[in-house]
Design a protein around this motif. Structure first.
Motif, PDB file in Angstrom:
ATOM      1  N   SER A  58       0.979  -1.261   0.042  1.00 47.30           N
ATOM      2  CA  SER A  58       0.021  -0.050  -0.051  1.00 47.30           C
ATOM      3  C   SER A  58       0.881   1.120   0.015  1.00 47.30           C
ATOM      4  N   LEU A  59       0.397   2.477  -0.203  1.00 49.85           N
ATOM      5  CA  LEU A  59       0.947   3.418  -0.342  1.00 49.85           C
ATOM      6  C   LEU A  59       1.794   4.004   1.022  1.00 49.85           C
ATOM      7  N   ASP A  60       0.687   3.598   2.096  1.00 47.95           N
ATOM      8  CA  ASP A  60       1.131   3.821   3.620  1.00 47.95           C
ATOM      9  C   ASP A  60       2.265   2.799   3.875  1.00 47.95           C
ATOM     10  N   GLU A  61       2.276   1.650   3.363  1.00 54.09           N
ATOM     11  CA  GLU A  61       3.328   0.709   3.457  1.00 54.09           C
ATOM     12  C   GLU A  61       4.854   1.424   2.992  1.00 54.09           C
ATOM     13  N   ILE A  62       4.478   1.936   1.776  1.00 54.76           N
ATOM     14  CA  ILE A  62       5.662   2.352   0.980  1.00 54.76           C
ATOM     15  C   ILE A  62       6.255   3.745   1.679  1.00 54.76           C
ATOM     16  N   ALA A  63       5.231   4.583   2.203  1.00 59.95           N
ATOM     17  CA  ALA A  63       5.676   5.934   2.692  1.00 59.95           C
ATOM     18  C   ALA A  63       6.558   5.549   4.026  1.00 59.95           C
ATOM     19  N   ARG A  64       6.266   4.458   4.706  1.00 62.48           N
ATOM     20  CA  ARG A  64       7.170   4.205   5.831  1.00 62.48           C
ATOM     21  C   ARG A  64       8.405   3.606   5.476  1.00 62.48           C
ATOM     22  N   MET A  65       8.850   3.331   4.121  1.00 60.87           N
ATOM     23  CA  MET A  65      10.012   2.828   3.822  1.00 60.87           C
ATOM     24  C   MET A  65      10.909   3.919   3.402  1.00 60.87           C
ATOM     25  N   PHE A  66      10.443   5.374   3.540  1.00 62.59           N
ATOM     26  CA  PHE A  66      11.256   6.488   3.309  1.00 62.59           C
ATOM     27  C   PHE A  66      11.542   7.097   4.234  1.00 62.59           C
ATOM     28  N   GLY A  67      12.797   7.355   4.631  1.00 64.17           N
ATOM     29  CA  GLY A  67      13.170   8.142   5.915  1.00 64.17           C
ATOM     30  C   GLY A  67      13.072   9.732   5.533  1.00 64.17           C
ATOM     31  N   ALA A  68      13.115  10.622   6.728  1.00 62.46           N
ATOM     32  CA  ALA A  68      12.553  11.923   6.448  1.00 62.46           C
ATOM     33  C   ALA A  68      13.342  12.622   5.371  1.00 62.46           C
ATOM     34  N   ASP A  69      14.403  12.339   5.052  1.00 61.28           N
ATOM     35  CA  ASP A  69      15.281  12.734   3.977  1.00 61.28           C
ATOM     36  C   ASP A  69      15.009  12.296   2.704  1.00 61.28           C
ATOM     37  N   GLY A  70      14.208  11.185   2.551  1.00 62.60           N
ATOM     38  CA  GLY A  70      13.658  10.810   1.489  1.00 62.60           C
ATOM     39  C   GLY A  70      14.422   9.622   0.868  1.00 62.60           C
ATOM     40  N   GLU A  71      15.354   9.043   1.839  1.00 65.11           N
ATOM     41  CA  GLU A  71      16.355   7.836   1.362  1.00 65.11           C
ATOM     42  C   GLU A  71      15.469   6.812   2.056  1.00 65.11           C
TER      43      GLU A  71
END
Length: 148
Positions: A58-71
């Motif tokens: 899901s997009l929420d699961e994907i979002a959790r896979m990026f740090g605040a810096d986008g890495e």
């Protein structure tokens, strides 16, 4: 890179890019006039998003896979769980495919007389009934009302 260039190079529409930005999946680095500007690394982020989506995340699961810096900060357990879900789906689909191939060439006079076809029906019924196990106890039926 402005939003139209990102859209052209990634194949992702500008409206989807704005939606991804709103969800926190990507971030613009500023604006030139009314156009959002993105760092070149956004293309790699979009590739990771596409990979996650094609794997069923899901997009929420994907979002959790990026740090605040986008890495990327990839959750290995989430990937292992998703891989197991895919393995289960592959097993179900393989059984269904094999059953259909058998049914297409089955020499039995009637498909209902074929044990392989009957197993295929059981697989289909299990999926249609919410995956209910055939060995699970049946629901209790109410007795029919007695007629006078």
């Amino acid at each position: 890179m402005d939003i139209s260039e990102v859209a052209r190079r990634s194949g992702v529409s500008a409206s989807t890019l704005r939606f991804y930005e709103q969800k926190g999946l990507i971030a613009s680095v500023g604006r030139r006039g009314l156009r959002r500007q993105f760092a070149s690394g956004v293309l790699e982020q979009l590739a990771l998003i596409a990979l996650g989506r094609s794997a069923g995340l899901s997009l929420d699961e994907i979002a959790r896979m990026f740090g605040a810096d986008g890495e990327p900060r990839i959750d290995r357990q989430l990937l292992a769980n998703k891989a197991e879900e895919l393995d289960q789906a592959i097993r179900r689909l393989t059984a269904m495919r094999d059953g259909l191939r058998h049914a297409a060439a089955c020499p039995a006079p009637s498909h209902m007389e074929c044990p392989s076809f009957r197993r295929l029906l059981g697989l289909a019924a299990g999926g249609a009934m919410g995956g209910r196990d055939r060995k699970a106890p049946a629901r209790k039926r109410r007795p029919a009302p007695k007629r006078p």
